[in-house]
Write a protein that holds these residues in place. Sequence first.
Motif, PDB file in Angstrom:
ATOM      1  N   UNK A  36     -62.144  13.911  10.874  1.00 23.87           N
ATOM      2  CA  UNK A  36     -61.761  13.391  12.187  1.00 23.87           C
ATOM      3  C   UNK A  36     -60.331  13.797  12.488  1.00 23.87           C
ATOM      4  N   UNK A  37     -60.111  14.381  13.667  1.00 24.74           N
ATOM      5  CA  UNK A  37     -58.770  14.779  14.083  1.00 24.74           C
ATOM      6  C   UNK A  37     -58.302  13.874  15.219  1.00 24.74           C
ATOM      7  N   UNK A  38     -57.121  13.354  15.061  1.00 21.08           N
ATOM      8  CA  UNK A  38     -56.541  12.405  16.017  1.00 21.08           C
ATOM      9  C   UNK A  38     -55.101  12.828  16.291  1.00 21.08           C
ATOM     10  N   UNK A  39     -54.763  12.941  17.560  1.00 20.20           N
ATOM     11  CA  UNK A  39     -53.405  13.346  17.961  1.00 20.20           C
ATOM     12  C   UNK A  39     -52.978  14.646  17.288  1.00 20.20           C
ATOM     13  N   UNK A  40     -53.920  15.574  17.155  1.00 16.62           N
ATOM     14  CA  UNK A  40     -53.607  16.884  16.616  1.00 16.62           C
ATOM     15  C   UNK A  40     -53.503  16.963  15.109  1.00 16.62           C
ATOM     16  N   UNK A  41     -53.792  15.859  14.392  1.00 15.60           N
ATOM     17  CA  UNK A  41     -53.683  15.833  12.946  1.00 15.60           C
ATOM     18  C   UNK A  41     -54.986  15.321  12.324  1.00 15.60           C
ATOM     19  N   UNK A  42     -55.195  15.683  11.046  1.00 11.81           N
ATOM     20  CA  UNK A  42     -56.358  15.155  10.329  1.00 11.81           C
ATOM     21  C   UNK A  42     -56.141  13.677  10.080  1.00 11.81           C
ATOM     22  N   UNK A  43     -57.014  12.869  10.642  1.00 13.40           N
ATOM     23  CA  UNK A  43     -56.902  11.419  10.512  1.00 13.40           C
ATOM     24  C   UNK A  43     -57.727  10.906   9.339  1.00 13.40           C
ATOM     25  N   UNK A  44     -58.869  11.553   9.106  1.00  8.53           N
ATOM     26  CA  UNK A  44     -59.784  11.105   8.042  1.00  8.53           C
ATOM     27  C   UNK A  44     -60.669  12.268   7.629  1.00  8.53           C
ATOM     28  N   UNK A  45     -61.029  12.311   6.350  1.00 10.90           N
ATOM     29  CA  UNK A  45     -62.054  13.238   5.886  1.00 10.90           C
ATOM     30  C   UNK A  45     -62.798  12.602   4.720  1.00 10.90           C
ATOM     31  N   UNK A  46     -64.063  12.961   4.571  1.00 14.05           N
ATOM     32  CA  UNK A  46     -64.847  12.449   3.460  1.00 14.05           C
ATOM     33  C   UNK A  46     -64.457  13.171   2.170  1.00 14.05           C
ATOM     34  N   UNK A  47     -64.843  12.587   1.047  1.00 14.16           N
ATOM     35  CA  UNK A  47     -64.575  13.171  -0.267  1.00 14.16           C
ATOM     36  C   UNK A  47     -65.822  13.885  -0.780  1.00 14.16           C
ATOM     37  N   UNK A  48     -65.638  15.075  -1.337  1.00 13.06           N
ATOM     38  CA  UNK A  48     -66.760  15.831  -1.883  1.00 13.06           C
ATOM     39  C   UNK A  48     -67.216  15.214  -3.204  1.00 13.06           C
ATOM     40  N   UNK A  49     -68.511  15.202  -3.428  1.00 11.94           N
ATOM     41  CA  UNK A  49     -69.070  14.681  -4.672  1.00 11.94           C
ATOM     42  C   UNK A  49     -69.389  15.841  -5.608  1.00 11.94           C
ATOM     43  N   UNK A  50     -68.468  16.108  -6.505  1.00 16.58           N
ATOM     44  CA  UNK A  50     -68.596  17.195  -7.472  1.00 16.58           C
ATOM     45  C   UNK A  50     -68.770  16.606  -8.871  1.00 16.58           C
ATOM     46  N   UNK A  51     -69.548  17.269  -9.731  1.00 22.83           N
ATOM     47  CA  UNK A  51     -69.803  16.723 -11.072  1.00 22.83           C
ATOM     48  C   UNK A  51     -68.553  16.493 -11.912  1.00 22.83           C
ATOM     49  N   UNK A  52     -67.500  17.279 -11.685  1.00 22.32           N
ATOM     50  CA  UNK A  52     -66.298  17.161 -12.500  1.00 22.32           C
ATOM     51  C   UNK A  52     -65.341  16.075 -12.011  1.00 22.32           C
ATOM     52  N   UNK A  53     -65.630  15.440 -10.865  1.00 21.64           N
ATOM     53  CA  UNK A  53     -64.810  14.314 -10.423  1.00 21.64           C
ATOM     54  C   UNK A  53     -64.954  13.184 -11.440  1.00 21.64           C
ATOM     55  N   UNK A  54     -63.872  12.510 -11.813  1.00 23.94           N
ATOM     56  CA  UNK A  54     -63.924  11.547 -12.929  1.00 23.94           C
ATOM     57  C   UNK A  54     -65.037  10.498 -12.821  1.00 23.94           C
ATOM     58  N   UNK A  55     -65.165   9.828 -11.678  1.00 20.04           N
ATOM     59  CA  UNK A  55     -66.188   8.788 -11.549  1.00 20.04           C
ATOM     60  C   UNK A  55     -67.591   9.378 -11.553  1.00 20.04           C
ATOM     61  N   UNK A  56     -67.748  10.550 -10.934  1.00 19.96           N
ATOM     62  CA  UNK A  56     -69.057  11.196 -10.926  1.00 19.96           C
ATOM     63  C   UNK A  56     -69.431  11.649 -12.343  1.00 19.96           C
ATOM     64  N   UNK A  57     -68.487  12.216 -13.057  1.00 18.85           N
ATOM     65  CA  UNK A  57     -68.738  12.678 -14.430  1.00 18.85           C
ATOM     66  C   UNK A  57     -69.109  11.510 -15.333  1.00 18.85           C
ATOM     67  N   UNK A  58     -68.425  10.389 -15.164  1.00 21.06           N
ATOM     68  CA  UNK A  58     -68.728   9.204 -15.972  1.00 21.06           C
ATOM     69  C   UNK A  58     -70.174   8.756 -15.763  1.00 21.06           C
ATOM     70  N   UNK A  59     -70.623   8.747 -14.510  1.00 21.61           N
ATOM     71  CA  UNK A  59     -72.001   8.332 -14.228  1.00 21.61           C
ATOM     72  C   UNK A  59     -73.004   9.334 -14.814  1.00 21.61           C
ATOM     73  N   UNK A  60     -72.710  10.612 -14.674  1.00 27.09           N
ATOM     74  CA  UNK A  60     -73.603  11.660 -15.183  1.00 27.09           C
ATOM     75  C   UNK A  60     -73.785  11.524 -16.687  1.00 27.09           C
TER      76      UNK A  60
END
Length: 430
Positions: A200-224
Amino acid sequence: MRTARKGSVEMPAFVRQLVKETEKRVSSFFKGGRGGAAEGEHPAEGEREEVIPSPYLDRPVLDKLTEEGCTRWGLTYALGSMQGWRANMEDFHNCVPQLGGELSEWSFFAVFDGHAGNTVAQYCSQHLLGNLLTTGGMGPEDDPEKVKDSIIEGFLQTDKHLQTVARREGWERGGTTVVATLISPFYIYFANCGDSRAMLCRSGQVCFSTSDHKPYSPLEKERIESAGGSVCLQRINGSLAVSRALGDFSYKGAENRTPSEQMVSPEPEVCVVERSPADEFLVLACDGVWDTITNEELCAFIHNRLQVCTDLRDVCSQVIDLCLYKGSLDNISIIVLCFPGAPQLSAEALHQEAELEDLLESKVAEIYEEFCNRGEEPDLLSVLTVLASSVIPGLPPGGGIQSKRNCIISAYYQQKEIHKPTVPNGLGGS
């Protein structure tokens, strides 16, 4: 809408060979891990070694699917989608600018990025929204917590129904990532399951973005790992590159664990952002976009393009071309949603754009002339290489020289036509 010449994009031979050879070696390695003949081994007597086709083409498919629409409360949208270098098109989408009944002022949009086939992505594009609506959590009261719970439940129900169909139809493989948004009069709901992304872009800047779910992300790796899997080469069991998806049921068989606790979770990460008059535009896109461009670059590029383009489909098309020219080898799909506060056409920006294109045309002419004076006929790559090393003011922010490649290609072929050898009179036939 401008489109690139079909013959203007070609992967260098050594890059194409490297991609194919790497894919072959990785596939062969994991084939051996599943009980097949590993690289360097021979298949058992009576067996024929499986020939694994390359997932890439020798030339990209450049035809684009585009779509556009609007709502009565001022939201406009456009979709752009292209197969690109991939051997098959596995992306699907939903664009529903106006839901029915008591949700008539709500909108729903989603991008589905399939893998190991397009069956799951297609199924989910046809059924996810219906499953979200049947949860009953969305209504005029617009309660964020209830809506978030409904979105999660809708995803889980879709995956459950999908598994039943997969067993019945014999779908052994395949899955899809999903990035979706529900827009209500007061809130923007984001749901992400996988490595597609919303911004989401607001006032010309990135206001929000989702996080990618990759296997090497700490919480994702822990669940795997808790579900009995491993992360190797940044992939689940060395094979799957995403840690959340609908489908992929071979990764969802851990006993005594809920669906959200499996190696691959179908549970989306849901976020809520309160709407603001400063909201400009929202982007949903598959990883074929995000592999080549950052959030900030794409925000700046679209912000700039909205000031010079009268057709939002053209903005999507330019983003696709930019990602292709920056090296994306994947299917490319993007949805751009513009709020009432989005940038409007600007006379100054249009003037600057015209000056930039005139400058690029003149530079291409100069480069071509220099080659000809040396007795050489330049190819397109030579011209692009010289331009890339030049200082060119006024290039679109976030896009750079790659974003004007179509203009450069057009100028190159114009020079090629101008410098075409003339045939002497009487020698050109009747």
